[in-house]
Each structure stands twice: as C-alpha cells, then as structure tokens.
Enzyme design. Sequence first.
Site, PDB file in Angstrom:
ATOM      1  N   ARG A  36       0.828  -1.206   0.000  1.00 16.63           N
ATOM      2  CA  ARG A  36       0.000   0.000   0.000  1.00 16.63           C
ATOM      3  C   ARG A  36       0.865   1.259   0.000  1.00 16.63           C
ATOM      4  O   ARG A  36       0.480   2.284  -0.589  1.00 16.63           O
ATOM      5  CB  ARG A  36      -0.903   0.002   1.229  1.00 16.63           C
ATOM      6  CG  ARG A  36      -1.884  -1.163   1.304  1.00 16.63           C
ATOM      7  CD  ARG A  36      -3.098  -0.934   0.462  1.00 16.63           C
ATOM      8  NE  ARG A  36      -3.958   0.094   1.014  1.00 16.63           N
ATOM      9  CZ  ARG A  36      -4.964   0.661   0.345  1.00 16.63           C
ATOM     10  NH1 ARG A  36      -5.207   0.305  -0.904  1.00 16.63           N
ATOM     11  NH2 ARG A  36      -5.717   1.584   0.908  1.00 16.63           N
ATOM     12  N   ASP A  54       0.392  -2.061  10.289  1.00 18.35           N
ATOM     13  CA  ASP A  54      -1.016  -2.452  10.328  1.00 18.35           C
ATOM     14  C   ASP A  54      -1.609  -2.022  11.661  1.00 18.35           C
ATOM     15  O   ASP A  54      -1.211  -2.531  12.719  1.00 18.35           O
ATOM     16  CB  ASP A  54      -1.122  -3.973  10.145  1.00 18.35           C
ATOM     17  CG  ASP A  54      -2.552  -4.444   9.987  1.00 18.35           C
ATOM     18  OD1 ASP A  54      -3.483  -3.671  10.300  1.00 18.35           O
ATOM     19  OD2 ASP A  54      -2.744  -5.600   9.564  1.00 18.35           O
ATOM     20  N   ASN A  80      -7.364   9.154  10.739  1.00 20.50           N
ATOM     21  CA  ASN A  80      -8.279   8.932   9.626  1.00 20.50           C
ATOM     22  C   ASN A  80      -8.596   7.465   9.393  1.00 20.50           C
ATOM     23  O   ASN A  80      -9.686   7.118   8.934  1.00 20.50           O
ATOM     24  CB  ASN A  80      -7.675   9.531   8.354  1.00 20.50           C
ATOM     25  CG  ASN A  80      -8.438   9.158   7.110  1.00 20.50           C
ATOM     26  OD1 ASN A  80      -9.467   9.736   6.799  1.00 20.50           O
ATOM     27  ND2 ASN A  80      -7.937   8.157   6.383  1.00 20.50           N
ATOM     28  N   TYR A 138     -19.644  -1.352  13.770  1.00 22.72           N
ATOM     29  CA  TYR A 138     -19.105  -0.067  13.322  1.00 22.72           C
ATOM     30  C   TYR A 138     -19.736   1.082  14.115  1.00 22.72           C
ATOM     31  O   TYR A 138     -19.037   1.996  14.572  1.00 22.72           O
ATOM     32  CB  TYR A 138     -19.366   0.103  11.831  1.00 22.72           C
ATOM     33  CG  TYR A 138     -18.837   1.395  11.256  1.00 22.72           C
ATOM     34  CD1 TYR A 138     -17.484   1.553  10.985  1.00 22.72           C
ATOM     35  CD2 TYR A 138     -19.703   2.456  10.964  1.00 22.72           C
ATOM     36  CE1 TYR A 138     -16.996   2.739  10.441  1.00 22.72           C
ATOM     37  CE2 TYR A 138     -19.223   3.636  10.418  1.00 22.72           C
ATOM     38  CZ  TYR A 138     -17.865   3.774  10.156  1.00 22.72           C
ATOM     39  OH  TYR A 138     -17.394   4.946   9.626  1.00 22.72           O
ATOM     40  N   LYS A 142     -17.680   3.818  16.549  1.00 22.68           N
ATOM     41  CA  LYS A 142     -17.659   5.259  16.362  1.00 22.68           C
ATOM     42  C   LYS A 142     -18.269   5.989  17.555  1.00 22.68           C
ATOM     43  O   LYS A 142     -17.880   7.127  17.865  1.00 22.68           O
ATOM     44  CB  LYS A 142     -18.355   5.641  15.064  1.00 22.68           C
ATOM     45  CG  LYS A 142     -17.598   5.174  13.827  1.00 22.68           C
ATOM     46  CD  LYS A 142     -16.164   5.710  13.790  1.00 22.68           C
ATOM     47  CE  LYS A 142     -15.432   5.330  12.521  1.00 22.68           C
ATOM     48  NZ  LYS A 142     -14.040   5.867  12.492  1.00 22.68           N
ATOM     49  N   VAL A 169     -19.268   9.531   2.011  1.00 23.50           N
ATOM     50  CA  VAL A 169     -18.610   9.994   0.792  1.00 23.50           C
ATOM     51  C   VAL A 169     -18.130   8.813  -0.050  1.00 23.50           C
ATOM     52  O   VAL A 169     -17.895   7.720   0.472  1.00 23.50           O
ATOM     53  CB  VAL A 169     -17.432  10.934   1.128  1.00 23.50           C
ATOM     54  CG1 VAL A 169     -17.949  12.231   1.739  1.00 23.50           C
ATOM     55  CG2 VAL A 169     -16.433  10.266   2.063  1.00 23.50           C
ATOM     56  N   THR A 171     -15.735   6.926  -1.120  1.00 24.11           N
ATOM     57  CA  THR A 171     -14.389   6.385  -0.973  1.00 24.11           C
ATOM     58  C   THR A 171     -14.455   4.870  -1.149  1.00 24.11           C
ATOM     59  O   THR A 171     -15.523   4.287  -1.378  1.00 24.11           O
ATOM     60  CB  THR A 171     -13.839   6.708   0.421  1.00 24.11           C
ATOM     61  OG1 THR A 171     -14.687   6.091   1.402  1.00 24.11           O
ATOM     62  CG2 THR A 171     -13.807   8.208   0.659  1.00 24.11           C
TER      63      THR A 171
END
Length: 244
Positions: A36, A54, A80, A138, A142, A169, A171
Amino acid sequence: MKILVTGSTDGLGLAAAETLMAQGHAVVVHARNEDRAAGLAALTAQGAALVVGDLEDRDAVARIAAELNAAEPPEAVIHNAGVWSGRAVMPVNVIAPYLLTALLDGPRRHVYLSSGSHYSGHARLQGVDWTGTVAGSYGDSKLFLTAFVAALARVRPDLLAHAVDPGWVPTRMGGPDAPDDLDLGHRTQVWLATSDDPDALTSGGYWFHRARRAPHEAVHDTAFQDDLLRVLAAETGVALPAGQ
C-alpha cells in the site's frame, strides 16, 4: 506544522495529506503495508515522511509511535484510518487511535474520524471484543471513539481533541454511490488540525462540515467516559499520560 495522517493511501486520508502538503505543512503519511505504501510514492517524492504498519496490530501501533517519537514528533494527528466491518473494527477504529494518543509525545491537536453511524451505537462496554476475535459493530466503535474525544477534552485540557463526521462519501469504504461531497469530506479535518480560528481552538466537539453538532447523548456522559478510559487502559496496558 508537522502532521500525521493515518490511513492516507486513498480516500479522505489521501485528500487530507495532499491538501496539507499543498498548504506547506510537513506531512507524515501512513500505509498499512509496503504494498500500500507504494501508492504514496508521489507524496514521498515531494517530501512527505512515511510510516508503515497495520493498525490492527497493537505492536505495530506501538512501533509507529516509537518511530515518530524518535524523530521530531508530529504536532497534530488526523486519525483517519478506519474499517467498516469485520474483525478489525474495534482494533483499528478504537484501540489504534487510543494507543497513538497515549504513546505519541508531541501532538497537541488530535482529529478523529467519527461517523453519523455513531448515533446507532450502544453505550455498553461489557462484552466488547477489543481484540478482533469476532466482528465488531461499526456504530459502536464510532460511538466509543466520539465519547473518547469528549473524555480527552475533559481530562487533557492541554490538548485539542475533535471528532469529525465527514459524511457518507464515495471512498473505497463508502462505496461509489455514496451521496455526500468527497471534496468537502476532508476539509474540516485539515482546518481543525491547522487553523488558529477560535472555533478550531475549542476542544471536544463533534463536527460536520465545520459546524458543531450534538452527538449521541452518551458522548457527554462523564460516567461512561470514565468507564471507557478505564476499560481502554486495562485492555491495552497503556494509560493516558497526565496533562501538562
């Protein structure tokens, strides 16, 4: 200003890193692995520093923090990196940003990527699998992260901590049909990490497109915040340093 952006190989992280570099900041980009990292060659060729590891692996997170501390540490971090589903949800979305916050020596500004999905989270810490042995929620992750931001603002008034909902968005994680504006999705993070605007110098807010919003009611429950800090410290063996 020197700024670390985690998960910066694509999407919002890459957009934030590119914008920060265009503004003249010293940027540290992050990739999960060497494959990556190859995608960041254009930024490293322009002078961006690179860390690789990682964030699902706690030892890798500690190594990244040690590597950054050994050099001139960043003054700000945009946390992020995140995952939508699977076993890495709690390790990447909660444990990694907690550890980086606790282990990095220099940053005084921390910007954490939350989500509108945190409103669907459950303020229950019992039975949470922080190791990723099973898939995590998830929304829960958050909510925990957003409550951590509020707790950090309370117990570490020497820091500026912000939670940001970038919107849904298009992504790699959000998918190509996501309805919100990708360009707007990273700008609040950049502003909070760098600006001397009085609003950006507040702490503990939950933001959407440079406007504060009311988060889930559990976020400002100080008993829940304290429980969360205690659980994270016990789980990781790393407590938040005292404020200066």
